[in-house]
Design a protein around this motif. Structure first.
Motif, PDB file in Angstrom:
ATOM      1  N   ASP A  77       0.812  -1.211   0.000  1.00 16.95           N
ATOM      2  CA  ASP A  77       0.000   0.000   0.000  1.00 16.95           C
ATOM      3  C   ASP A  77       0.843   1.257   0.000  1.00 16.95           C
ATOM      4  O   ASP A  77       0.474   2.266  -0.571  1.00 16.95           O
ATOM      5  CB  ASP A  77      -0.889   0.014   1.251  1.00 16.95           C
ATOM      6  CG  ASP A  77      -2.263  -0.527   0.930  1.00 16.95           C
ATOM      7  OD1 ASP A  77      -2.470  -0.834  -0.260  1.00 16.95           O
ATOM      8  OD2 ASP A  77      -3.076  -0.647   1.855  1.00 16.95           O
ATOM      9  N   ARG A  78       1.993   1.161   0.683  1.00 16.78           N
ATOM     10  CA  ARG A  78       2.780   2.384   0.893  1.00 16.78           C
ATOM     11  C   ARG A  78       3.714   2.678  -0.265  1.00 16.78           C
ATOM     12  O   ARG A  78       4.354   1.787  -0.817  1.00 16.78           O
ATOM     13  CB  ARG A  78       3.623   2.235   2.165  1.00 16.78           C
ATOM     14  CG  ARG A  78       2.809   2.337   3.430  1.00 16.78           C
ATOM     15  CD  ARG A  78       3.717   2.258   4.625  1.00 16.78           C
ATOM     16  NE  ARG A  78       4.482   3.491   4.792  1.00 16.78           N
ATOM     17  CZ  ARG A  78       5.471   3.629   5.664  1.00 16.78           C
ATOM     18  NH1 ARG A  78       5.845   2.632   6.414  1.00 16.78           N
ATOM     19  NH2 ARG A  78       6.088   4.782   5.787  1.00 16.78           N
ATOM     20  N   ARG A 129       1.793  10.867  -3.717  1.00 22.14           N
ATOM     21  CA  ARG A 129       1.055   9.867  -2.920  1.00 22.14           C
ATOM     22  C   ARG A 129       1.965   9.106  -1.961  1.00 22.14           C
ATOM     23  O   ARG A 129       1.590   8.059  -1.453  1.00 22.14           O
ATOM     24  CB  ARG A 129       0.380   8.872  -3.867  1.00 22.14           C
ATOM     25  CG  ARG A 129      -0.831   9.400  -4.591  1.00 22.14           C
ATOM     26  CD  ARG A 129      -2.051   9.516  -3.701  1.00 22.14           C
ATOM     27  NE  ARG A 129      -2.250   8.319  -2.883  1.00 22.14           N
ATOM     28  CZ  ARG A 129      -2.813   7.206  -3.314  1.00 22.14           C
ATOM     29  NH1 ARG A 129      -3.273   7.126  -4.539  1.00 22.14           N
ATOM     30  NH2 ARG A 129      -2.939   6.171  -2.521  1.00 22.14           N
ATOM     31  N   SER A 130       3.190   9.619  -1.743  1.00 23.97           N
ATOM     32  CA  SER A 130       4.103   8.873  -0.869  1.00 23.97           C
ATOM     33  C   SER A 130       3.654   9.017   0.584  1.00 23.97           C
ATOM     34  O   SER A 130       2.817   9.865   0.922  1.00 23.97           O
ATOM     35  CB  SER A 130       5.542   9.372  -1.040  1.00 23.97           C
ATOM     36  OG  SER A 130       5.784  10.451  -0.158  1.00 23.97           O
ATOM     37  N   SER A 131       4.277   8.223   1.439  1.00 20.78           N
ATOM     38  CA  SER A 131       3.862   8.239   2.845  1.00 20.78           C
ATOM     39  C   SER A 131       4.702   9.217   3.658  1.00 20.78           C
ATOM     40  O   SER A 131       4.789   9.092   4.871  1.00 20.78           O
ATOM     41  CB  SER A 131       3.988   6.832   3.416  1.00 20.78           C
ATOM     42  OG  SER A 131       5.326   6.407   3.271  1.00 20.78           O
ATOM     43  N   GLY A 132       5.357  10.188   3.028  1.00 23.97           N
ATOM     44  CA  GLY A 132       6.168  11.149   3.774  1.00 23.97           C
ATOM     45  C   GLY A 132       6.514  12.351   2.908  1.00 23.97           C
ATOM     46  O   GLY A 132       5.745  12.727   2.026  1.00 23.97           O
ATOM     47  N   GLY A 192       3.516  13.913   0.739  1.00 24.92           N
ATOM     48  CA  GLY A 192       2.561  12.935   0.227  1.00 24.92           C
ATOM     49  C   GLY A 192       1.181  13.098   0.853  1.00 24.92           C
ATOM     50  O   GLY A 192       1.058  13.476   2.021  1.00 24.92           O
ATOM     51  N   SER A 250      -2.903  11.233   1.179  1.00 27.49           N
ATOM     52  CA  SER A 250      -3.467   9.879   1.122  1.00 27.49           C
ATOM     53  C   SER A 250      -4.359   9.694  -0.102  1.00 27.49           C
ATOM     54  O   SER A 250      -4.609   8.575  -0.537  1.00 27.49           O
ATOM     55  CB  SER A 250      -4.233   9.574   2.397  1.00 27.49           C
ATOM     56  OG  SER A 250      -5.232  10.549   2.551  1.00 27.49           O
TER      57      SER A 250
END
Ligand code: EPZ
Length: 430
Positions: free
Chosen positions: A299-300, A328-331, A368, A370
């Protein structure tokens, strides 16, 4: 004007055939001006820029014959094209043509080498930067050409016996100026040494083709290229190398939407740095016998910083696409553009989809989010436009990308290739 309508959310699964490289095909086509024999190019992509250059070459006296679609594989529409320039009909490349496509300025090298003179319009700036031609003019001057700028045109004249081999060090790496100096030096008297040359695979492809035509070039693909001048070049048959930017673009699309896609007819060695970067984001990439496979199941999307650099660094032509992925990254990731001074036009358009990006000079900070949400967008250059397509594939709802003619300059049958992998993409004509 055509638009592309994308309904986002589907993972990509299937096979995408990679076309011949636009940025290799263009200088290879221009090389046909160096010989009175036929240069046959295989795997030429069907793109607006290729068609535009065919018109420009026709103006200089190149006779062009296009073979039908190749039957090698079901999806491959790239063509074989024969270029024959018995005599140069016109040594002038007019403003109306050069201003439409910068690469057409490159005819200056072969025209000067073969005819001893060329009058070529200055191309002017473009959406991604000022893009001057000073390095071309310095390189040609080093080969003995007399250069004069008059009324928006470069008038270049070779010495009486032809261009003279020379040693020249580019103060900055330029792909186009390396192509031009290499082409001009093939017919010069004596040996030319090009230092700090572009190492891009397209420059190597051009050198390989010129060598097949009888040129004596060594060191292409490294920083120092040596060209021993010959009296004349002959015809040859050459296959255009696969498009590494198209390869990287689809790889990034899969890294963003998730899925499992095999990119056929390409070569991972053409874009190692970009693929390593994609692996760090969480994508699995493996070389196959005929191309490469890209899978993203997790997902990440991990944030990764990149800095664009000349080859073998991370290519500027993939910067916009990578930024789309990082939205869309997680950071937080930082993307620094060092090649062109104005290559961030996609930032405001990505923001329309909900991306959080702030700019500080040549660096973009991408935080990023969600989810992205579809919206109408447009862009003013080819790679920026395709970054919006990638973002649209991952956005919720409908994204309409306007000014599709930018995409048609560099992506062969984009919507068909994506649709076959399960994307909901359609061209809307008005
Ligand atoms: C080629 O452009 C590509 N075009 C570009 O792809 C690509 O972005 C670029 O190389 C860099 O990789 C083609 O191959 C047709 P440069 P080119 O000369 O040759 C400066 C795409 O989307 N410079 O290597 O024009 C220049 O302004 C296109 O397919 C000078 O200062 O690029 C830039 O900042 C866009 N003086 C840098 O050098 C000069 O005389 C590198 O440009 C020439 C260039």
């Amino acid at each position: 004007m055509d638009r592309i309508r994308i309904t986002g959310g589907n993972a990509l699964r299937g096979i995408i055939p990679i076309s011949g490289a636009k940025n290799a095909a263009l200088p290879l086509m221009i090389a046909s001006l160096l010989t009175s024999d036929t240069l046959t190019l295989e795997n030429v992509p069907h793109l607006a820029d290729v068609e535009g250059l065919m018109r420009i070459l026709g103006n200089h006296g190149v006779d062009i014959a296009v073979n039908g679609r190749r039957e090698r594989q079901e999806n491959d529409y790239s063509r074989t094209i024969h270029f024959t320039c018995r005599t140069i009909a016109d040594t002038t490349a007019p403003y109306e043509l050069v201003s439409k496509m910068r690469a057409s300025f490159w005819v200056i090298g072969p025209l000067l080498a073969r005819e001893g003179r060329a009058r070529v319009s200055l191309p002017g700036g473009c959406a991604i930067g000022t893009r001057p031609v000073d390095l071309f003019l310095e390189a040609l001057t080093a080969l003995g050409a007399d250069i004069e700028i008059d009324g928006g045109y470069v008038n270049a004249t070779a010495p009486k016996g032809g261009l003279l081999g020379a040693r020249y060090r580019f103060p900055k790496v330029s792909v186009g100026a390396t192509h031009v100096m290499m082409m001009a030096a093939t017919l010069a008297n004596g040996t030319t040494v090009i230092e700090n040359a572009a190492r891009e695979p397209e420059a190597l492809d051009l050198a390989n083709c010129l060598n097949a035509m009888g040129a004596k070039i060594s060191g292409a693909g490294t920083k120092t290229i040596t060209v021993e001048g010959v009296a004349s070049l002959s015809g040859a048959r050459h296959r255009v190398l696969p498009d590494r930017i198209e390869t990287g673009t689809y790889a990034m699309a899969v890294a963003m939407t998730g899925g499992d896609v095999t990119l056929e007819g390409t070569d991972a060695a053409l874009l190692e740095t970009a693929l390593d970067t994609l692996r760090q984001t969480g994508a699995e990439i493996t070389a196959t016998e005929t191309g490469l496979r890209i899978v993203r199941t997790g997902d990440r999307i991990m944030p990764v910083d990149v800095v664009t650099e000349p080859f073998p660094g991370f290519p500027t032509d993939l910067q916009a696409q990578f930024m789309a992925l990082m939205t869309r990254s997680s950071g937080v990731s930082h993307i620094t553009e060092t090649i062109f001074e104005n290559r961030f036009m996609h930032v405001q358009e990505l923001a329309r989809l909900g991306a959080r990006i702030s700019l500080s000079g040549q660096m973009a900070r991408v935080e990023g989010v969600s989810r992205l949400k579809g919206a109408p967008v447009m862009a003013t250059d080819l790679r920026a436009s395709v970054s919006l397509v990638i973002a649209g594939l991952a956005a919720e709802g409908e994204t309409v990308v306007n000014r599709v003619y930018h995409l048609d300059r560099g992506f062969e049958r984009l919507e068909e290739k994506l649709t076959r992998c399960g994307a909901l993409v359609e061209r809307v004509s008005e």
